[in-house]
Design an enzyme around this catalytic site. Structure first.
Site, short mmCIF file in Angstrom:
data_model
loop_
_atom_site.label_atom_id
_atom_site.label_comp_id
_atom_site.label_asym_id
_atom_site.label_seq_id
_atom_site.Cartn_x
_atom_site.Cartn_y
_atom_site.Cartn_z
CB SER A 116 -5.66 -2.29 -3.16
OG SER A 116 -6.45 -3.44 -3.39
CD GLU A 125 -12.41 -10.68 -4.03
OE1 GLU A 125 -11.30 -10.14 -4.04
OE2 GLU A 125 -12.58 -11.89 -3.73
CG HIS A 164 -6.18 -11.05 -7.49
ND1 HIS A 164 -5.55 -10.75 -8.67
CD2 HIS A 164 -6.39 -12.39 -7.49
CE1 HIS A 164 -5.37 -11.88 -9.36
NE2 HIS A 164 -5.88 -12.89 -8.66
CG HIS A 181 -2.03 -1.11 1.00
ND1 HIS A 181 -2.76 -1.64 2.04
CD2 HIS A 181 -2.47 -1.76 -0.13
CE1 HIS A 181 -3.59 -2.57 1.57
NE2 HIS A 181 -3.43 -2.66 0.27
CG ASP A 192 -9.89 -15.48 -13.21
OD1 ASP A 192 -9.70 -16.63 -12.81
OD2 ASP A 192 -8.96 -14.71 -13.51
N GLY A 193 -9.83 -12.06 -12.10
CA GLY A 193 -9.04 -10.89 -12.43
C GLY A 193 -8.02 -11.14 -13.53
CG ASP A 244 -2.62 -8.07 -3.34
OD1 ASP A 244 -1.72 -8.85 -2.96
OD2 ASP A 244 -3.33 -7.42 -2.55
N1 SAM Z 1 -5.70 -6.19 -3.13
C1 SAM Z 1 -6.36 -6.26 -1.83
C2 SAM Z 1 -5.81 -5.18 -0.94
O1 SAM Z 1 -4.64 -4.78 -1.10
O2 SAM Z 1 -6.55 -4.69 -0.08
C3 SAM Z 1 -6.19 -7.61 -1.19
C4 SAM Z 1 -6.49 -8.75 -2.07
S1 SAM Z 1 -6.28 -10.33 -1.35
C5 SAM Z 1 -4.59 -10.50 -1.16
C6 SAM Z 1 -6.63 -11.37 -2.72
C7 SAM Z 1 -8.10 -11.39 -3.15
O3 SAM Z 1 -8.19 -12.03 -4.40
C8 SAM Z 1 -9.03 -12.17 -2.22
O4 SAM Z 1 -10.07 -11.32 -1.82
C9 SAM Z 1 -9.56 -13.32 -3.08
O5 SAM Z 1 -10.91 -13.65 -2.82
C10 SAM Z 1 -9.40 -12.76 -4.46
N2 SAM Z 1 -9.23 -13.72 -5.56
C11 SAM Z 1 -8.67 -14.95 -5.54
N3 SAM Z 1 -8.55 -15.44 -6.79
C12 SAM Z 1 -9.04 -14.48 -7.62
C13 SAM Z 1 -9.16 -14.36 -9.04
N4 SAM Z 1 -8.75 -15.35 -9.86
N5 SAM Z 1 -9.70 -13.24 -9.55
C14 SAM Z 1 -10.13 -12.24 -8.75
N6 SAM Z 1 -10.03 -12.29 -7.39
C15 SAM Z 1 -9.49 -13.39 -6.84
#
Ligand code: SAM
Length: 291
Positions: free
Chosen positions: A111, A129, A42, A19, A154-155, A175
């Site tokens: 984020s 997400e 993500h 961050h 899916d990101g 992330d």
């Molecule tokens: N970026 C956020 C932050 O800095 O506040 C934290 C994200 S956390 C590390 C990862 C997130 O990715 C989780 O909420 C999870 O549910 C999500 N996730 C997992 N696989 C994913 C995918 N293929 N596409 C999108 N989101 C996904």
């Protein structure tokens, strides 16, 4: 399948490193009027309560944001990041919120909320997400903000649809949770694909520092990508637990970072290592190349 919830980890040392770099990069983007997009592949839930719920299980924020929270002597990047957390906490803490006598925020911005804090009227955010519950929370918080679109998708796949973005100026934050090993390969492939579609974009990837082969290998592969401008910022704050378990630090790898960032990090990352470090070997490392 989707067991990971970022609320357990919110505000930990990994979030702090990521961050700090995110806020610094957005600040740099804001130095020009030209619009940009931020794509958060993500995104998580957007913001997190630290004084109740999941974050209280392991209180990981005590090794992260809590160590900076009360300080008034931080250098500029760290101070800017803490100021954004203070703003979010002040705007979202409930009237009765308890935060250990003020030793840590009651509310911590993920984020998406840090992006929202710095995004201007002409800029756009695209948040992805996959977890249905976190997506629902995220979507509810951003529903009234016309600058953002939030998708339960899916990101990695989504990147193909959004790159290149219309303004040809953008930051992509990747992330993933890395709870499944395939994330290591996916993130590398998604970055390569992203660069094929949008070579001039800025990309930021967060990677945990673990006593395991996969993250080390990923960092090595990222540093060997055929790009002219990249930056690696690594922070190690703890010794591994018995058996090699535990996240001992993390890395942020960037392609096309702000040109000012390396010098800023060389001044400030040692401060962060000293403040967050829990053993004499706590350290930071900065590497990179620029055209
Ligand atoms: N970026 C956020 C932050 O800095 O506040 C934290 C994200 S956390 C590390 C990862 C997130 O990715 C989780 O909420 C999870 O549910 C999500 N996730 C997992 N696989 C994913 C995918 N293929 N596409 C999108 N989101 C996904």
């Amino acid at each position: 399948m989707l067991a990971y919830r970022h609320a357990f980890h919110a505000g930990n040392h990994g979030d702090v490193l990521k961050h700090v770099l995110l806020v610094a990069t957005l600040r740099h983007l804001n130095t020009k009027d030209k619009p940009y997009w931020v794509i958060d592949t993500h995104a998580g839930a957007g913001g997190y309560a630290l004084d109740m719920g999941y974050a209280q299980h392991r209180r990981e924020f005590e090794g992260g944001i809590a160590k900076l929270w009360m300080r008034e002597d931080l250098p500029p990047l760290l101070a800017d990041y803490v100021a954004r957390v203070r703003d979010f906490d002040a705007a979202h803490r409930g009237a009765g919120a308890v935060s250990a006598g003020g030793r840590h925020p009651a509310q911590y911005p993920g984020s998406p909320e840090l992006i929202r804090a710095l995004l201007r009227e002409q800029d756009r955010g695209r948040l992805f997400e996959l977890h249905p519950t976190d997506h629902e929370i995220l979507a509810a918080h951003f529903s009234g903000d016309r600058r953002f679109r939030v998708a339960n998708a899916d990101g990695y796949d989504a990147l193909k649809a959004v790159l290149p973005p219309p303004p040809r100026r953008a930051l992509v934050l990747m992330d993933p949770p890395y709870e499944i090993k395939t994330d290591y390969a996916h993130v590398l492939e998604a970055l390569k694909e992203g660069l094929r579609r949008f070579a001039q974009g800025s990309f930021m990837v967060w990677i945990p520092h673990l006593e395991r082969r996969e993250p080390t290998l990923l960092v090595e592969r990222l540093c060997r990508l055929p790009v002219t401008d990249w930056l690696l910022a690594s922070l190690v704050v703890a010794e591994p637990q018995e058996g090699g378990f535990g996240m001992t630090g993390s890395h942020v790898f960037m392609v096309n970072p702000p040109w000012t960032l390396r010098a800023q990090l060389e001044r400030e990352l040692p401060v962060l290592a000293r403040l967050l470090g829990t053993f004499p070997g706590a350290r930071c490392h900065i590497d990179g190349r620029s055209a």
